[in-house]
Each structure stands twice: as C-alpha cells, then as structure tokens.
Motif scaffolding. Structure first.
Motif, short mmCIF file in Angstrom:
data_model
loop_
_atom_site.label_atom_id
_atom_site.label_comp_id
_atom_site.label_asym_id
_atom_site.label_seq_id
_atom_site.Cartn_x
_atom_site.Cartn_y
_atom_site.Cartn_z
N GLU A 82 0.83 -1.05 0.09
CA GLU A 82 -0.14 0.15 -0.08
C GLU A 82 0.76 1.22 0.07
O GLU A 82 1.96 1.22 0.41
CB GLU A 82 -1.00 0.00 1.01
N LYS A 83 0.24 2.32 -0.42
CA LYS A 83 1.12 3.53 -0.75
C LYS A 83 1.53 4.01 0.68
O LYS A 83 3.01 4.55 0.55
CB LYS A 83 -0.02 4.67 -1.19
N TYR A 84 0.98 4.13 1.57
CA TYR A 84 1.40 4.76 2.87
C TYR A 84 1.86 3.81 4.09
O TYR A 84 1.81 3.98 5.30
CB TYR A 84 0.23 5.73 3.49
N VAL A 85 1.91 2.61 3.65
CA VAL A 85 2.44 1.45 4.52
C VAL A 85 3.76 1.25 4.33
O VAL A 85 4.24 0.66 3.15
CB VAL A 85 1.54 0.09 4.45
N ARG A 104 6.89 -0.65 4.74
CA ARG A 104 7.22 -2.05 4.69
C ARG A 104 6.15 -3.15 4.53
O ARG A 104 6.48 -4.26 4.07
CB ARG A 104 7.93 -2.39 5.70
N GLY A 105 4.78 -2.84 4.21
CA GLY A 105 3.76 -3.74 4.02
C GLY A 105 3.74 -4.72 5.03
O GLY A 105 3.54 -4.44 6.14
N GLY A 106 3.90 -6.09 4.82
CA GLY A 106 3.96 -6.94 5.49
C GLY A 106 3.10 -8.07 5.02
O GLY A 106 2.43 -8.16 3.91
N PRO A 107 3.26 -9.26 5.79
CA PRO A 107 2.36 -10.61 5.27
C PRO A 107 0.80 -10.41 5.36
O PRO A 107 0.52 -9.68 6.28
CB PRO A 107 2.86 -11.51 6.07
#
Length: 77
Positions: free
Chosen positions: A25-28, A30-33
């Motif tokens: 996502e744009k504002y996350v 490092r994302g994540g699982p």
C-alpha cells in the motif's frame, strides 16, 4: 439377510493450504504479510436411527469422508 456386524472407514477432512501474500500500500512503509490460513476440514458425525434394525446399509457403503477445507486467500482471508 441380517447383518449384526459392520466395519466402516471414517476420515475427517483435511485442512486447506495456506496462502503467501504481501501487502503493498502507498502509505504503509514496509507492507507485511497478509496471507490467510487454510480453512478447517469437515467433521464426520455418527448418528443413531431408532428405525434401523440391521447394519445392512453399511455392508456396501463402507467409506465415509468429509470435505476438505478451503484454501487460504490474500487479505488474511
């Protein structure tokens, strides 16, 4: 024919396979699982019927298997 003994085979359902997915996502930063676990397998219940007086129906239909669980999906589903 009177059948007073029957051997049956019962197998519960296997669980579904998990899924590997990652959030982007744009504002996350490092994302994540976000992959989901597989669903639980089906259960098998044995229920007595007072109207049956023999085990003849189980002489030819010996295997009882439950359905398997659904596979995991993205977004933790």
């Amino acid at each position: 024919m009177f059948v007073d003994e029957a051997r049956i085979y019962v197998k519960a359902g296997n669980g579904g396979n998990g899924c590997v997915a990652f959030r982007r996502e744009k504002y996350v930063p490092r994302g994540g699982p976000s992959g989901g676990d597989g669903g639980n397998g089906g259960s098998v219940y044995l229920e007595a019927n007072p109207n049956d007086n023999t085990l003849l129906r189980y002489r030819y239909n010996r295997e009882f298997k439950a359905d398997r669980g659904r596979h995991g999906e993205g977004s933790n589903c």
